[in-house]
Each structure stands twice: as structure tokens, then as C-alpha cells.
Design a protein around this motif. Structure first.
Motif, PDB file in Angstrom:
ATOM      1  N   ASN A 100     -27.275 -46.620 -17.004  1.00 25.52           N
ATOM      2  CA  ASN A 100     -26.002 -46.273 -16.382  1.00 25.52           C
ATOM      3  C   ASN A 100     -24.970 -47.312 -16.813  1.00 25.52           C
ATOM      4  O   ASN A 100     -24.624 -48.220 -16.061  1.00 25.52           O
ATOM      5  CB  ASN A 100     -26.140 -46.236 -14.862  1.00 25.52           C
ATOM      6  CG  ASN A 100     -24.896 -45.694 -14.180  1.00 25.52           C
ATOM      7  OD1 ASN A 100     -24.094 -45.001 -14.790  1.00 25.52           O
ATOM      8  ND2 ASN A 100     -24.726 -46.021 -12.906  1.00 25.52           N
ATOM      9  N   PRO A 101     -24.469 -47.188 -18.063  1.00 22.63           N
ATOM     10  CA  PRO A 101     -23.624 -48.239 -18.637  1.00 22.63           C
ATOM     11  C   PRO A 101     -22.180 -48.231 -18.161  1.00 22.63           C
ATOM     12  O   PRO A 101     -21.424 -49.158 -18.461  1.00 22.63           O
ATOM     13  CB  PRO A 101     -23.691 -47.942 -20.133  1.00 22.63           C
ATOM     14  CG  PRO A 101     -23.840 -46.452 -20.189  1.00 22.63           C
ATOM     15  CD  PRO A 101     -24.715 -46.107 -19.017  1.00 22.63           C
ATOM     16  N   LYS A 175     -26.143 -49.498  -6.708  1.00 23.31           N
ATOM     17  CA  LYS A 175     -27.418 -48.785  -6.697  1.00 23.31           C
ATOM     18  C   LYS A 175     -27.250 -47.304  -6.384  1.00 23.31           C
ATOM     19  O   LYS A 175     -28.007 -46.473  -6.878  1.00 23.31           O
ATOM     20  CB  LYS A 175     -28.384 -49.452  -5.709  1.00 23.31           C
ATOM     21  CG  LYS A 175     -28.803 -50.860  -6.127  1.00 23.31           C
ATOM     22  CD  LYS A 175     -29.773 -51.483  -5.133  1.00 23.31           C
ATOM     23  CE  LYS A 175     -30.154 -52.884  -5.580  1.00 23.31           C
ATOM     24  NZ  LYS A 175     -31.108 -53.533  -4.635  1.00 23.31           N
ATOM     25  N   GLU A 176     -26.263 -46.974  -5.571  1.00 29.31           N
ATOM     26  CA  GLU A 176     -26.029 -45.557  -5.301  1.00 29.31           C
ATOM     27  C   GLU A 176     -25.632 -44.841  -6.580  1.00 29.31           C
ATOM     28  O   GLU A 176     -26.093 -43.718  -6.849  1.00 29.31           O
ATOM     29  CB  GLU A 176     -24.937 -45.370  -4.255  1.00 29.31           C
ATOM     30  CG  GLU A 176     -24.675 -43.888  -3.950  1.00 29.31           C
ATOM     31  CD  GLU A 176     -23.467 -43.647  -3.064  1.00 29.31           C
ATOM     32  OE1 GLU A 176     -23.516 -42.691  -2.260  1.00 29.31           O
ATOM     33  OE2 GLU A 176     -22.477 -44.397  -3.191  1.00 29.31           O
ATOM     34  N   ALA A 177     -24.780 -45.477  -7.386  1.00 34.05           N
ATOM     35  CA  ALA A 177     -24.380 -44.877  -8.659  1.00 34.05           C
ATOM     36  C   ALA A 177     -25.579 -44.730  -9.590  1.00 34.05           C
ATOM     37  O   ALA A 177     -25.714 -43.726 -10.297  1.00 34.05           O
ATOM     38  CB  ALA A 177     -23.291 -45.710  -9.315  1.00 34.05           C
ATOM     39  N   ARG A 179     -28.724 -44.340  -8.654  1.00 30.99           N
ATOM     40  CA  ARG A 179     -29.514 -43.216  -8.150  1.00 30.99           C
ATOM     41  C   ARG A 179     -28.868 -41.890  -8.532  1.00 30.99           C
ATOM     42  O   ARG A 179     -29.550 -40.929  -8.907  1.00 30.99           O
ATOM     43  CB  ARG A 179     -29.684 -43.311  -6.628  1.00 30.99           C
ATOM     44  CG  ARG A 179     -30.555 -44.455  -6.164  1.00 30.99           C
ATOM     45  CD  ARG A 179     -30.970 -44.279  -4.708  1.00 30.99           C
ATOM     46  NE  ARG A 179     -29.845 -44.231  -3.789  1.00 30.99           N
ATOM     47  CZ  ARG A 179     -29.314 -45.287  -3.171  1.00 30.99           C
ATOM     48  NH1 ARG A 179     -29.807 -46.500  -3.405  1.00 30.99           N
ATOM     49  NH2 ARG A 179     -28.304 -45.153  -2.336  1.00 30.99           N
ATOM     50  N   ALA A 180     -27.535 -41.835  -8.454  1.00 32.49           N
ATOM     51  CA  ALA A 180     -26.823 -40.610  -8.836  1.00 32.49           C
ATOM     52  C   ALA A 180     -27.080 -40.274 -10.301  1.00 32.49           C
ATOM     53  O   ALA A 180     -27.269 -39.102 -10.662  1.00 32.49           O
ATOM     54  CB  ALA A 180     -25.326 -40.775  -8.585  1.00 32.49           C
ATOM     55  N   ASP A 181     -27.091 -41.281 -11.153  1.00 31.84           N
ATOM     56  CA  ASP A 181     -27.375 -41.106 -12.574  1.00 31.84           C
ATOM     57  C   ASP A 181     -28.750 -40.454 -12.763  1.00 31.84           C
ATOM     58  O   ASP A 181     -28.897 -39.465 -13.500  1.00 31.84           O
ATOM     59  CB  ASP A 181     -27.315 -42.474 -13.250  1.00 31.84           C
ATOM     60  CG  ASP A 181     -27.885 -42.475 -14.647  1.00 31.84           C
ATOM     61  OD1 ASP A 181     -27.153 -42.115 -15.579  1.00 31.84           O
ATOM     62  OD2 ASP A 181     -29.060 -42.856 -14.815  1.00 31.84           O
ATOM     63  N   LEU A 182     -29.757 -40.981 -12.083  1.00 31.25           N
ATOM     64  CA  LEU A 182     -31.117 -40.443 -12.197  1.00 31.25           C
ATOM     65  C   LEU A 182     -31.219 -39.061 -11.570  1.00 31.25           C
ATOM     66  O   LEU A 182     -31.937 -38.191 -12.069  1.00 31.25           O
ATOM     67  CB  LEU A 182     -32.111 -41.412 -11.552  1.00 31.25           C
ATOM     68  CG  LEU A 182     -32.179 -42.802 -12.205  1.00 31.25           C
ATOM     69  CD1 LEU A 182     -33.021 -43.747 -11.357  1.00 31.25           C
ATOM     70  CD2 LEU A 182     -32.735 -42.702 -13.623  1.00 31.25           C
ATOM     71  N   ILE A 208     -32.770 -51.726  -9.496  1.00 26.44           N
ATOM     72  CA  ILE A 208     -31.891 -50.722 -10.088  1.00 26.44           C
ATOM     73  C   ILE A 208     -31.460 -49.657  -9.080  1.00 26.44           C
ATOM     74  O   ILE A 208     -30.267 -49.355  -8.952  1.00 26.44           O
ATOM     75  CB  ILE A 208     -32.594 -50.051 -11.288  1.00 26.44           C
ATOM     76  CG1 ILE A 208     -32.794 -51.067 -12.417  1.00 26.44           C
ATOM     77  CG2 ILE A 208     -31.805 -48.842 -11.784  1.00 26.44           C
ATOM     78  CD1 ILE A 208     -33.736 -50.613 -13.505  1.00 26.44           C
ATOM     79  N   ALA A 209     -32.431 -49.094  -8.374  1.00 25.44           N
ATOM     80  CA  ALA A 209     -32.143 -47.931  -7.531  1.00 25.44           C
ATOM     81  C   ALA A 209     -32.226 -48.217  -6.038  1.00 25.44           C
ATOM     82  O   ALA A 209     -31.703 -47.436  -5.236  1.00 25.44           O
ATOM     83  CB  ALA A 209     -33.105 -46.793  -7.880  1.00 25.44           C
ATOM     84  N   GLY A 210     -32.879 -49.292  -5.657  1.00 26.30           N
ATOM     85  CA  GLY A 210     -33.006 -49.606  -4.238  1.00 26.30           C
ATOM     86  C   GLY A 210     -33.851 -48.587  -3.495  1.00 26.30           C
ATOM     87  O   GLY A 210     -34.733 -47.940  -4.063  1.00 26.30           O
TER      88      GLY A 210
END
Length: 266
Positions: A100-101, A175-177, A179-182, A208-210
Motif C-alpha cells: 500500500n504505497p 492500518k485501516e487503509a 486493511r482496505a487495500d487487502l 501492517i493490518a492490526g
């Protein structure tokens, strides 16, 4: 007291033969006899002689980053197709690099449309110069689309797709972003009726994702846990906590002889 055995002259080669057989048996790796063990390979194994007799094969689609293609993909898919298929896994599965760059990447979305498709975005509208959850979701969706459509995968819906989540790639501090990416990646694969899973270690996943909320589509995905160094340790990791609260550990990985081996927990 021990008595040295006596062999007639014509049989005096037997002790040497027996010793040679013992050495040969000791040289056979434990992995060779395991019917629940497979391997995962990708671009670092290009040009190498790959293991034989694997129960299943998991092939990396990318070359280390989410916007690249493994140059040995076709060859390695053929190798995976030779798997014995005796474990509780598909003979061939795929894994993809994730990241998620944000706007530091070579490409970043600016709308909810990609490849001519208007994407439903649970985080709202992705707009230019935004690196939040909405555009992160679209980035993940787009990278999954590319993996399925432009990397050389035929019939992508026929495979299980693992999302490789590691700190070695570029991630947002949000981390929310991440998770959104995944979630965007998982959503694309779900749209083609393909199964998705999560690969990581507990430490890297946490960074990364929490903690994944129960409302997230990631919550029930299966986990492939890395980090073991032996088959016995990999087997123990089947009892470890999954990466998400609603998931299950179905595969564990360990390293041996310069290759990644994978133990099926199911």
C-alpha cells in the motif's frame, strides 16, 4: 563384551554395503517422505532445480512487488502441476505480493473505476491526491485485477490466491487503509469466484493490518503462517492463532535446504 562378527571371505563386502545404505538413508530429507508437505516458489528460484515429489505447489505471481510479474511463472506453474496432490490442498495455488504505497507508488488510483469497471467501494469515493482507505481499497482491487488478467494466468478463477503480507514491501502507517487495500484485493478475487487466503507472520500482520474487525471480509479468510525452521515446528504452528479472529490456520511454512516447504494443516 561384544563379539566381532565373522564373515566368510566371499561375503566380507556386506559390512561396507550396510554402512553405505545407512548413510544413504540418513541423507534422505524428512520432507521427501511427507505426503502433507508442498513447496512454494517464485522468482528467486528461477533457474534452480526445484524439489520433486511435492504434495502441492504454491507459485508466486509477482517479482517481489505488487506491480511486477514473475519471469518464471509459466515454468513454475508447470512444475506445480506435477504435484502428487495427496495433501489437503489444491495441487496448484498462487500467491501475490501486496503493498500500500500511497501516492509514492508508480501508480495510484484517483477514482473508483479501473480497467473500465466501476467498482463498488465500501469506503466511499476515491479522489485525486487522497491516500486514505477509499483509494487504498481501489489500489488493492486494481493490483488483484492485474494479477489475474495481465500476468499470464489462464483461468484465474480456478486457483486459490494467497495474499503475501510482509513488512519488506511498502505500507501506509494507517492500518485501516492497509486493511482496505487487502479487502480490495480479496473483493476482486471474490468477484471472479476465486478463493483468497492470507500469508504472513503474527508480528508482521500486526504491524501492517492490526486487529481485523469481524465486519471485515478478511475476518474469516484462512491463514498460511510463516516463520518455522523445521517440519516439526511447522506442524506445531497449525495450533497457533490465525491472523484474523475468524480464520483458521490451514498451511504453515518452514525453510529447509534453501527452499520453502509448506505443511498442510487440513
Amino acid at each position: 563384551m561384544s563379539v566381532k562378527p565373522h564373515f566368510p571371505r566371499r561375503f566380507r563386502w556386506l559390512p561396507a554395503l550396510a554402512a553405505a545404505v545407512v548413510l544413504m538413508l540418513q541423507a534422505v530429507p524428512a520432507e521427501a517422505a511427507a505426503t502433507d508437505v508442498g513447496n512454494d516458489v517464485s522468482w528467486p528460484q528461477c533457474g534452480k532445480t526445484l524439489p520433486k515429489g511435492q504434495a502441492f505447489g504454491i507459485v508466486g505471481v509477482n517479482k517481489g512487488t505488487a506491480n511486477t510479474t514473475n519471469p518464471c511463472l509459466a515454468t513454475q506453474l508447470s512444475w506445480a502441476g506435477s504435484s502428487t496432490g495427496t495433501a489437503g490442498q489444491p495441487k496448484v495455488a498462487l500467491y501475490v505480493n501486496t503493498a500500500n504505497p500511497g501516492m509514492a507508488g508508480s501508480w495510484w488510483p484517483s477514482s473508483n473505476t479501473y480497467a473500465g469497471t466501476a467498482v463498488f467501494n465500501p469506503y466511499g469515493q476515491c479522489t485525486a491526491n487522497s491516500a486514505g482507505a477509499a483509494c487504498s481499497y481501489m489500489y488493492g482491487w486494481a493490483k488483484a485485477y492485474d494479477d489475474a488478467n495481465i500476468r499470464g494466468i489462464s483461468n484465474p478463477s480456478a486457483y486459490d490466491w494467497w495474499l503475501d503480507v510482509e513488512t519488506g514491501n511498502t505500507w501506509s502507517g494507517d492500518k485501516e487503509a492497509n486493511r482496505a487495500d487487502l479487502e480490495g484485493m480479496a473483493a476482486y478475487f471474490a468477484s471472479i469466484n476465486a478463493t483468497t487466503g492470507l500469508y504472513s507472520t503474527a508480528t508482521q500482520w500486526s504491524q501492517i493490518a492490526g486487529t481485523v474487525p469481524a465486519t471485515s471480509p478478511l475476518f474469516t479468510l484462512p491463514s498460511w503462517l510463516a516463520g518455522a525452521r523445521t517440519l516439526s515446528a511447522a506442524k506445531r504452528n497449525c495450533s497457533s492463532a490465525a491472523l484474523t479472529g475468524g480464520g483458521e490456520v490451514t498451511v504453515t511454512q518452514y525453510v529447509s535446504g534453501g527452499f520453502d516447504y509448506d505443511h498442510s494443516c487440513v
